[in-house]
Design a protein around this motif. Structure first.
Motif, short mmCIF file in Angstrom:
data_model
loop_
_atom_site.label_atom_id
_atom_site.label_comp_id
_atom_site.label_asym_id
_atom_site.label_seq_id
_atom_site.Cartn_x
_atom_site.Cartn_y
_atom_site.Cartn_z
N TYR B 94 47.56 44.52 44.16
CA TYR B 94 46.58 44.67 42.99
C TYR B 94 45.57 43.51 43.15
CZ TYR B 94 44.02 45.68 39.14
OH TYR B 94 42.95 46.02 38.27
N PHE B 95 46.15 42.38 43.15
CA PHE B 95 45.06 41.18 43.11
C PHE B 95 44.35 41.05 44.49
CE2 PHE B 95 47.72 38.37 39.89
CZ PHE B 95 47.21 39.17 38.85
N SER B 96 45.13 41.16 45.50
CA SER B 96 44.80 41.08 46.84
C SER B 96 43.60 42.00 47.07
CB SER B 96 45.73 40.71 47.85
OG SER B 96 46.69 41.75 47.74
N LEU B 98 41.78 43.59 45.09
CA LEU B 98 40.47 43.17 44.42
C LEU B 98 39.52 42.21 45.32
CD1 LEU B 98 41.42 42.01 40.83
CD2 LEU B 98 40.08 44.20 41.68
N ILE B 99 40.32 41.27 45.89
CA ILE B 99 39.57 40.21 46.73
C ILE B 99 39.15 40.58 48.00
CG2 ILE B 99 39.57 37.60 47.60
CD1 ILE B 99 39.87 37.87 44.61
N SER B 100 39.89 41.45 48.79
CA SER B 100 39.40 41.75 50.11
C SER B 100 38.58 42.81 50.03
CB SER B 100 41.00 42.48 50.71
OG SER B 100 41.33 43.72 49.89
#
Lengths: 295, 296
Positions: B94-96, B98-100
């Motif tokens: 979920y977090f990664s 967003l960033i990718s």
């Protein structure tokens, strides 16, 4: 000595921004360490910055008093926001804090006391590199100590499995509120420091893109150990300057390389840059490695 | 009264474009529970691709529109393949993710800057013939009518696709439960890829309409709408297509009316975001969201 003076003259402001961004990243780390995704930390920095700036310019408060007041005001705002929103999970919490951030930004844009769109002008320059890094060191020490404390373990247990944590007797609401308030306070401190760095602050400096940057610092640096966000903030803040030093000056190319590096780190360093320094098993990260993938 | 009427009409057109943008956003969220933050960049690329087709390839807007929409869809496939597929099995997807997806957005923006420059560009005059009607003091242009017609057509097509077509049913099945869908023999990865294609095509179409309506395009034109799109899908209920349509219209209207009533554009987003904040506190599942269940 001459060389150092010269380098400082050229890169001093980058150094300052690295410190402030590292402090902001650390503030989000505290919130993230309990698994809470907040997009409100930029707004907390704004609250800290504006409160400190208004105290200094309108009331003539001493610098340290303004810093303290900014920190406390942001912490208080964090606690008050935390009470209603912390029952939301995951992306819903992110959206609530994002909306809060926009409301704060729009308020700063329209209020008289904040100077509206022009921003708060005429702030005395009191913050310098030493003060920033002293604050950063103190905050990092605090956060690093916290990781080994009862509170730190409680936060980690909530991040890994909320239900299990509750079953073990961790007070979820209290622990989450503490994490949220501490994070907001640190962000407020960073904002108050920032307010006294450049003569003025404007609402746009505490908007959505800053909130996203903070998340980026944490993910790129690694959000499972306290120095991860510091690494991420330092690298991503310095990256444009590094690329410039390497001769990459053109706008689009630099932007593209920036994006590419971000992508590569995410794809190939799942635990962030901190993982490079951190190959041996650390008890603080061991449960994370054992956590099964959520289908 | 006519001023207010005019504002309502304008809000409707702007809101329609927000809806189109937000529907794509919410579609991916409904299926995968992740936010694709490259959506706004695809929106920009759609608009700029259409401009290139009209200006440099000499196509009419009627040919450029579907082509650029398809291209935006292909970019969506690329975003899925590069930014989401490799992360799917990670615990922090979920977090990664967003960033990718932000990384992809930055790369797209850099590409757009490289090709079109950092300045504002516009469709050549006469891309859409200028026809103006006045109905009881309210001005409506041919362009506005065409935009609204396009939005309605795309929305109806999408809704019917989700409701009746085989692939639409598969999308809803995957949104409901990936594992069960896989057990039923649905090609889950293919369905996810198709969802990205659909979502991004709609986003790209919104970008083209936006560029035509405001007569201005730039590599960073997606930034303001990114945040509004997020607000819209939360307002409507994350993952809900009808919710995103309603949310978009509500957002467009509130924006236009706030400016008309307060007389200052600084307050434009105030009502919308205050409303959003209140909804998150009172009813986090949004206007049309059903508790924690999702719909496609």
């Amino acid at each position: 000595m001459d060389l150092i003076t010269h380098l400082y003259a050229v890169y001093g402001s980058v150094l300052n921004f690295m410190g402030i961004n590292a402090l902001l990243a650390l503030s989000l780390y505290v919130t993230l360490s309990s698994g809470l995704l907040s997009l409100g930390n930029a707004a907390f920095a704004g609250i800290g910055g504006y409160v400190a700036g208004i105290l200094t310019t309108k009331l003539g408060a001493p610098y340290l008093v303004s810093l303290g007041a900014g920190t406390l005001a942001a912490g208080l705002a964090g606690m008050l926001l935390g009470l209603p929103v912390l029952r939301l999970r995951g992306v819903f919490l992110a959206m609530a804090t994002l909306a809060f951030g926009e409301v704060v930004r729009i308020a700063a844009l329209n209020l008289e006391i904040t100077g509206g769109a022009m921003g708060l002008i005429g702030l005395p320059v009191k913050t310098n590199t030493w003060i920033i890094y002293l604050a950063l060191a103190a905050a990092a020490y605090l956060v690093a100590r916290m990781a080994r404390s009862r509170l730190g373990w409680a936060l980690t247990s909530i991040r890994e499995d909320e239900t299990a944590a509750a079953a073990m007797g961790v007070n979820l609401t209290l622990t989450k509120t503490i994490a949220f308030t501490l994070g907001a306070g640190l962000a407020g401190l960073a904002g108050a420091l920032y307010a006294h760095l450049n003569f003025l602050i404007t609402p746009g400096e505490f908007g959505f893109s800053v909130a996203v940057n903070l998340l980026m610092y944490n993910i790129v640096g690694g959000y499972r150990v306290w120095y991860g966000p510091l690494l991420g903030a330092a690298l991503l803040t310095a990256l444009p300057e590094l690329l410039r030093a390497l001769g990459v000056t053109a706008g689009p190319l630099r932007l593209g390389i920036n994006g590419l590096i971000l992508l590569l780190v995410i794809l190939f360093l799942p635990k962030g840059l901190a993982d490079l320094f951190h190959r041996r098993g650390d008890p603080a990260t061991a449960p994370a490695q054992a956590a099964p993938a959520k289908g | 009264m006519n001023v207010l009427g005019q504002q309502l009409v304008n809000g409707l057109f702007i809101g329609g474009m927000y809806s189109l943008f937000a529907v794509g956003y919410t579609l991916v969220f409904g299926v995968l529970d992740i936010l694709n933050l490259a959506h706004a960049a695809v929106f920009t690329m759609g608009g700029l691709a259409a401009l290139w087709l009209v200006q440099s390839a000499g196509l009419s807007i009627w040919a450029a529109f579907p082509l650029a929409t398809l291209l935006a869809g292909v970019l969506g496939l690329l975003v899925n393949q590069v930014a989401f597929v490799p992360l799917r099995r990670r615990p922090d997807t979920y977090f990664s993710g967003l960033i990718s997806s932000i990384a992809m957005a930055i790369i797209f923006e850099a590409l757009a800057m490289q090709i079109f420059g950092a300045h504002n560009v516009r469709f050549p005059a006469g891309t859409v013939p200028v026809v103006i009607w006045r109905l009881g003091g309210i001005t409506i242009t041919l362009l506005q009518v065409e935009i609204l017609a396009t939005v309605v057509l795309l929305m109806v097509t999408l809704t019917q696709l989700l409701k009746r077509a085989r692939i639409g049913k598969a999308i809803r099945a995957v949104a409901e439960n990936q594992r069960a869908a896989r057990l039923l023999g649905i090609n889950v990865d293919g369905v996810i890829a198709f969802t990205f294609f659909l979502s991004s095509a709609l986003g790209g179409a919104a970008g083209i309409l936006f560029g035509l309506y405001f007569d201005s395009l730039s590599p960073d034109m997606g930034r303001p709408i990114e945040l509004k799109g997020l607000a819209v899908i939360v307002l409507g209920g994350m993952g809900s297509v009808p919710g995103a349509i309603l949310g978009g219209l509500a957002f467009g209207l509130s924006e236009v009316l706030t400016v008309a009533i307060s007389g200052t554009s600084n307050l434009r987003d105030a009502v919308a975001f205050t409303m959003l904040f209140a909804i998150m506190l009172l009813r986090p599942s949004g206007i049309l969201g059903k508790g924690r269940t999702r719909e496609a």
